[in-house]
Design an enzyme around this catalytic site. Structure first.
Site, PDB file in Angstrom:
ATOM      1  N   LYS A 193       0.575  -7.220   0.411  1.00 13.76           N
ATOM      2  CA  LYS A 193       1.172  -6.427  -0.671  1.00 13.76           C
ATOM      3  C   LYS A 193       2.404  -5.640  -0.205  1.00 13.76           C
ATOM      4  O   LYS A 193       3.273  -5.345  -0.991  1.00 13.76           O
ATOM      5  CB  LYS A 193       0.144  -5.531  -1.339  1.00 13.76           C
ATOM      6  CG  LYS A 193      -0.193  -4.270  -0.602  1.00 13.76           C
ATOM      7  CD  LYS A 193      -1.259  -3.506  -1.335  1.00 13.76           C
ATOM      8  CE  LYS A 193      -1.907  -2.469  -0.457  1.00 13.76           C
ATOM      9  NZ  LYS A 193      -1.131  -1.275  -0.183  1.00 13.76           N
TER      10      LYS A 193
ATOM     11  N   ARG B  87      -5.979  -6.561  18.912  1.00 13.82           N
ATOM     12  CA  ARG B  87      -6.188  -5.118  18.764  1.00 13.82           C
ATOM     13  C   ARG B  87      -7.559  -4.882  18.160  1.00 13.82           C
ATOM     14  O   ARG B  87      -8.028  -5.675  17.363  1.00 13.82           O
ATOM     15  CB  ARG B  87      -5.127  -4.518  17.830  1.00 13.82           C
ATOM     16  CG  ARG B  87      -3.735  -4.527  18.412  1.00 13.82           C
ATOM     17  CD  ARG B  87      -2.807  -3.702  17.561  1.00 13.82           C
ATOM     18  NE  ARG B  87      -3.336  -3.563  16.211  1.00 13.82           N
ATOM     19  CZ  ARG B  87      -2.649  -3.084  15.178  1.00 13.82           C
ATOM     20  NH1 ARG B  87      -1.406  -2.711  15.346  1.00 13.82           N
ATOM     21  NH2 ARG B  87      -3.189  -2.974  13.992  1.00 13.82           N
TER      22      ARG B  87
ATOM     23  N   ARG C 228      -5.771   5.308  -4.036  1.00 15.43           N
ATOM     24  CA  ARG C 228      -6.768   4.458  -3.399  1.00 15.43           C
ATOM     25  C   ARG C 228      -8.156   4.671  -3.998  1.00 15.43           C
ATOM     26  O   ARG C 228      -9.084   3.946  -3.676  1.00 15.43           O
ATOM     27  CB  ARG C 228      -6.849   4.760  -1.900  1.00 15.43           C
ATOM     28  CG  ARG C 228      -5.670   4.223  -1.121  1.00 15.43           C
ATOM     29  CD  ARG C 228      -5.902   4.500   0.348  1.00 15.43           C
ATOM     30  NE  ARG C 228      -4.675   4.433   1.098  1.00 15.43           N
ATOM     31  CZ  ARG C 228      -4.214   3.327   1.683  1.00 15.43           C
ATOM     32  NH1 ARG C 228      -4.899   2.216   1.597  1.00 15.43           N
ATOM     33  NH2 ARG C 228      -3.090   3.347   2.341  1.00 15.43           N
TER      34      ARG C 228
ATOM     35  N   ARG D  39      -4.746 -12.372  13.994  1.00 14.57           N
ATOM     36  CA  ARG D  39      -3.571 -11.633  14.373  1.00 14.57           C
ATOM     37  C   ARG D  39      -3.663 -11.259  15.858  1.00 14.57           C
ATOM     38  O   ARG D  39      -4.633 -10.640  16.285  1.00 14.57           O
ATOM     39  CB  ARG D  39      -3.479 -10.371  13.523  1.00 14.57           C
ATOM     40  CG  ARG D  39      -2.049  -9.991  13.283  1.00 14.57           C
ATOM     41  CD  ARG D  39      -1.908  -9.246  12.027  1.00 14.57           C
ATOM     42  NE  ARG D  39      -2.555  -7.929  12.151  1.00 14.57           N
ATOM     43  CZ  ARG D  39      -2.253  -6.929  11.343  1.00 14.57           C
ATOM     44  NH1 ARG D  39      -1.369  -7.090  10.398  1.00 14.57           N
ATOM     45  NH2 ARG D  39      -2.867  -5.781  11.473  1.00 14.57           N
TER      46      ARG D  39
ATOM     47  N   ARG E 262     -13.577  -2.583   7.000  1.00 18.58           N
ATOM     48  CA  ARG E 262     -12.430  -2.080   6.230  1.00 18.58           C
ATOM     49  C   ARG E 262     -12.453  -2.636   4.817  1.00 18.58           C
ATOM     50  O   ARG E 262     -12.147  -1.940   3.859  1.00 18.58           O
ATOM     51  CB  ARG E 262     -11.117  -2.500   6.905  1.00 18.58           C
ATOM     52  CG  ARG E 262     -10.497  -1.422   7.762  1.00 18.58           C
ATOM     53  CD  ARG E 262      -9.443  -1.992   8.668  1.00 18.58           C
ATOM     54  NE  ARG E 262      -8.189  -2.273   7.993  1.00 18.58           N
ATOM     55  CZ  ARG E 262      -7.237  -3.078   8.492  1.00 18.58           C
ATOM     56  NH1 ARG E 262      -7.429  -3.687   9.644  1.00 18.58           N
ATOM     57  NH2 ARG E 262      -6.130  -3.278   7.839  1.00 18.58           N
TER      58      ARG E 262
END
Ligand SMILES: [Zn+2]
Length: 214
Positions: free
Chosen positions: A13, A160, A89, A128, A171
């Protein structure tokens, strides 16, 4: 045009709001950037926000609304539209935002939801890799290169901790819990525009524009 953009982490986004901003000649309001900028300027709201952040607390919704209000007033005065990323949010944040916009007589045009299937998001995010040496980020959807090295500098690639699968699933759970009532809220207010985040950026853009024209 007054837009907000919603979507799970990994939905792309951020990239899409940048493109919408360019194409529709809007200003981008990213709450993270606004906070940093107000704190650097040591403005009254910036200093207020800093007090909470220094204590490791979240900046209260009312303070965020005050900060947004400053920028929204400025854009309204200049006759500029905007796209808001990173806020709201939660449903209470959405309600507070809508109340403020109503008071300013500057109602929201649409809330854009970038919809991406959960498995896709997990796949994108867990693939990633970051270079230990130059910090470049790579997305390897088909697995790591054999030598596991950065293609830019030859440094070692690592994942990471916030790109690990358990962290990402967590998350997404938090996102879902907070965002479902938010999506419902915008739907009830007839403001929700859902676009698939899986096509290419151009076709996503076209969809957004088509839906907004309606
Ligand atoms: Zn590198």
């Amino acid at each position: 045009m007054r837009l907000i953009i919603l979507g799970p982490p990994g939905s792309g986004k951020g990239t899409q709001s940048d493109i919408i901003k360019e194409k529709m000649e809007l200003e981008k309001l990213s709450t993270g950037d606004l906070l940093r900028s107000e704190i650097n300027k040591e403005s009254p709201v910036g200093l207020e926000a800093k007090q909470f952040m220094d204590k490791g607390e979240l900046v209260p919704d009312a303070v965020m609304i005050d900060i947004l209000g400053i920028y929204i007033d400025k854009f309204e005065k200049e006759g500029k539209g905007y796209i808001l990323d990173g806020f709201p949010r939660t449903k209470p944040q959405a309600e507070a935002l809508m109340k403020m916009l109503k008071e300013k007589n500057a109602p929201l045009s649409a809330a854009i939801l970038v919809d991406v299937a959960e498995e896709k998001v997990i796949k994108r995010l867990t693939n990633r890799w970051t270079c230990k040496n130059c910090q470049a980020i790579f997305n390897y959807l088909d697995g790591l290169p054999k030598d596991e090295k950065c293609s830019k500098c030859g440094g070692k690639l690592y994942q990471r901790s916030d790109d690990k699968k358990e962290t990402i699933i967590n998350r997404l759970k938090v996102y879902k819990k907070n965002t479902e009532p938010l999506i419902e809220y915008f739907q009830q207010n007839d403001l929700l525009v859902t676009v698939s985040g899986e096509g290419n950026i151009e076709s996503i853009m076209e969809n957004i524009i088509k839906l907004l024209e309606k």
